[in-house]
Design a protein around this motif. Structure first.
Motif, PDB file in Angstrom:
ATOM      1  N   SER A  57     -35.148  80.503  13.500  1.00 38.84           N
ATOM      2  CA  SER A  57     -34.936  80.164  12.092  1.00 38.84           C
ATOM      3  C   SER A  57     -33.504  80.398  11.629  1.00 38.84           C
ATOM      4  O   SER A  57     -33.091  79.875  10.592  1.00 38.84           O
ATOM      5  N   ALA A  58     -32.745  81.177  12.384  1.00 37.14           N
ATOM      6  CA  ALA A  58     -31.376  81.499  11.971  1.00 37.14           C
ATOM      7  C   ALA A  58     -30.508  80.248  11.924  1.00 37.14           C
ATOM      8  O   ALA A  58     -30.629  79.350  12.763  1.00 37.14           O
ATOM      9  N   GLY A  59     -29.655  80.179  10.936  1.00 40.60           N
ATOM     10  CA  GLY A  59     -28.734  79.058  10.804  1.00 40.60           C
ATOM     11  C   GLY A  59     -27.657  79.404   9.803  1.00 40.60           C
ATOM     12  O   GLY A  59     -27.656  80.500   9.220  1.00 40.60           O
ATOM     13  N   GLY A  60     -26.759  78.482   9.598  1.00 43.73           N
ATOM     14  CA  GLY A  60     -25.685  78.737   8.647  1.00 43.73           C
ATOM     15  C   GLY A  60     -25.110  77.439   8.122  1.00 43.73           C
ATOM     16  O   GLY A  60     -25.273  76.376   8.729  1.00 43.73           O
ATOM     17  N   PHE A  61     -24.448  77.537   6.988  1.00 44.98           N
ATOM     18  CA  PHE A  61     -23.764  76.383   6.414  1.00 44.98           C
ATOM     19  C   PHE A  61     -22.326  76.792   6.142  1.00 44.98           C
ATOM     20  O   PHE A  61     -22.067  77.863   5.606  1.00 44.98           O
ATOM     21  N   PHE A  62     -21.385  75.921   6.509  1.00 50.03           N
ATOM     22  CA  PHE A  62     -19.970  76.258   6.435  1.00 50.03           C
ATOM     23  C   PHE A  62     -19.206  75.193   5.654  1.00 50.03           C
ATOM     24  O   PHE A  62     -19.358  73.997   5.907  1.00 50.03           O
ATOM     25  N   MET A  63     -18.411  75.655   4.711  1.00 47.70           N
ATOM     26  CA  MET A  63     -17.619  74.756   3.880  1.00 47.70           C
ATOM     27  C   MET A  63     -16.219  74.606   4.457  1.00 47.70           C
ATOM     28  O   MET A  63     -15.665  75.543   5.060  1.00 47.70           O
ATOM     29  N   ASP A  64     -15.633  73.456   4.257  1.00 49.60           N
ATOM     30  CA  ASP A  64     -14.255  73.224   4.660  1.00 49.60           C
ATOM     31  C   ASP A  64     -13.315  74.036   3.764  1.00 49.60           C
ATOM     32  O   ASP A  64     -13.480  74.061   2.537  1.00 49.60           O
ATOM     33  N   SER A  65     -12.349  74.706   4.368  1.00 48.09           N
ATOM     34  CA  SER A  65     -11.451  75.589   3.610  1.00 48.09           C
ATOM     35  C   SER A  65     -10.585  74.828   2.614  1.00 48.09           C
ATOM     36  O   SER A  65     -10.091  75.410   1.639  1.00 48.09           O
ATOM     37  N   GLU A  66     -10.408  73.532   2.844  1.00 50.46           N
ATOM     38  CA  GLU A  66      -9.602  72.718   1.937  1.00 50.46           C
ATOM     39  C   GLU A  66     -10.460  71.885   0.986  1.00 50.46           C
ATOM     40  O   GLU A  66      -9.943  71.031   0.255  1.00 50.46           O
ATOM     41  N   GLY A  67     -11.775  72.143   1.004  1.00 50.11           N
ATOM     42  CA  GLY A  67     -12.657  71.434   0.098  1.00 50.11           C
ATOM     43  C   GLY A  67     -12.997  70.020   0.519  1.00 50.11           C
ATOM     44  O   GLY A  67     -13.566  69.249  -0.264  1.00 50.11           O
ATOM     45  N   LYS A  68     -12.690  69.659   1.757  1.00 50.02           N
ATOM     46  CA  LYS A  68     -12.997  68.306   2.233  1.00 50.02           C
ATOM     47  C   LYS A  68     -14.500  68.188   2.521  1.00 50.02           C
ATOM     48  O   LYS A  68     -15.166  69.168   2.821  1.00 50.02           O
ATOM     49  N   THR A  69     -15.000  66.964   2.433  1.00 53.18           N
ATOM     50  CA  THR A  69     -16.417  66.716   2.688  1.00 53.18           C
ATOM     51  C   THR A  69     -16.582  65.586   3.690  1.00 53.18           C
ATOM     52  O   THR A  69     -15.620  64.898   4.040  1.00 53.18           O
ATOM     53  N   GLY A  70     -17.825  65.402   4.155  1.00 52.75           N
ATOM     54  CA  GLY A  70     -18.135  64.297   5.046  1.00 52.75           C
ATOM     55  C   GLY A  70     -17.308  64.304   6.319  1.00 52.75           C
ATOM     56  O   GLY A  70     -17.019  65.358   6.895  1.00 52.75           O
TER      57      GLY A  70
END
Length: 279
Positions: A93-106
């Motif tokens: 069940s372990a997982g993670g979500f990571f955001m781009d440090s520059e706020g980029k998406t897709g």
């Protein structure tokens, strides 16, 4: 006799969200459980909740671990076997979500974001499963992976790097199931839709913004026909079903969708979730 009496389960990511709800449910139904995650304080909270439900302290093992580290994977399995003597159920069940440090998406996100998602949401699961196989062979055990509806055939442009390892995980589930059933091991997965977990906090989203998005999604039938975001215990019930050899013995290599009907219409992708959360 309790449903899982005499069984031993290792539930990764059990310090919060779906993993926590699953560990609570399995323990309540008679299972001895190893709970694990990176946050010791939240793990202790999970343990105390399990004990409140009547599980003896001797039936709960707490092992803090970062599953991206091979040695900590090894210690997790070794500790479980040393404590309980065998392993019947592995819930990845372990997982993670990571955001781009520059706020980029897709597709514009940094490749480091892609690497983190693959490492945490695919590689660690594959390795945990590989390492558990010798133990699960002895008990004719069960593996239940936690995927997501974002892994299916429709596009997921806003969270592409999160969806990609989940799609690969579904293929791993199918292929591993075909191979491991020869040894009596069943492998299946559950694919939740929108679930009210700690996902928002991991993205740095305030409670106010998170609740605003939940209210928006719940109120729109093209997003969630059921009319409400799922709670972790609703997903945990399906995981327990797949972990129960009596109830689901003839289910092999499947990913059970639990999404309140979202994947039937997938209006989620018609809205900009990052804008809704103010990111």
């Amino acid at each position: 006799m309790a449903r899982f009496s005499g069984k031993v389960a290792l539930v990764t990511g059990s310090s919060s969200g779906i993993g926590r709800a699953t560990a609570l449910l399995l323990a309540k139904q008679g299972c001895k459980v190893t709970i694990t995650g990176r946050n010791l304080e939240r793990l202790e909270s999970t343990k105390q909740e399990i004990l409140k439900n009547g599980t003896p302290e001797s039936d709960v093992l707490v092992v803090p671990a970062d599953l991206n580290i091979d040695a900590e994977q090894d210690n997790l399995l070794h500790s479980t076997i040393s404590k309980f003597g065998h392993l019947d159920i592995l819930v990845n069940s372990a997982g993670g979500f990571f955001m781009d440090s520059e706020g980029k998406t897709g597709v514009h996100q940094g490749i480091d974001v892609f690497d983190k998602h693959i490492q945490t949401n695919l590689r660690a699961i594959v390795m945990m499963t590989q390492k558990a196989i010798p133990h699960l062979k002895k008990t004719k055990g069960e593996v239940v992976n936690v995927s997501a509806i974002g892994a299916d055939h429709h596009g997921n442009p806003q969270f592409i790097f999160d969806a990609m390892p989940k799609a690969a995980l579904n293929q791993f589930t199918r292929s591993a199931a075909l191979e491991l059933i020869r040894d009596g091991i069943r492998v299946n997965s559950v694919s939740p839709g929108f679930v009210n977990t700690g996902f928002g906090a991991s993205m740095g989203v305030s409670d106010e913004s998170w609740n605003k998005m939940i209210d928006f999604m719940s109120s729109r039938k093209e997003c969630i026909p059921y009319g409400a975001v799922a709670q972790p215990d609703q997903i945990a019930q399906v995981i327990a079903f797949l972990a129960d050899r009596t109830m689901s013995s003839y289910i092999i290599g499947q990913s059970i969708v639990v999404d309140g009907g979202s994947s039937l219409v997938m209006g989620l992708d018609a809205h900009d979730l990052t804008e809704l959360m103010g990111l």
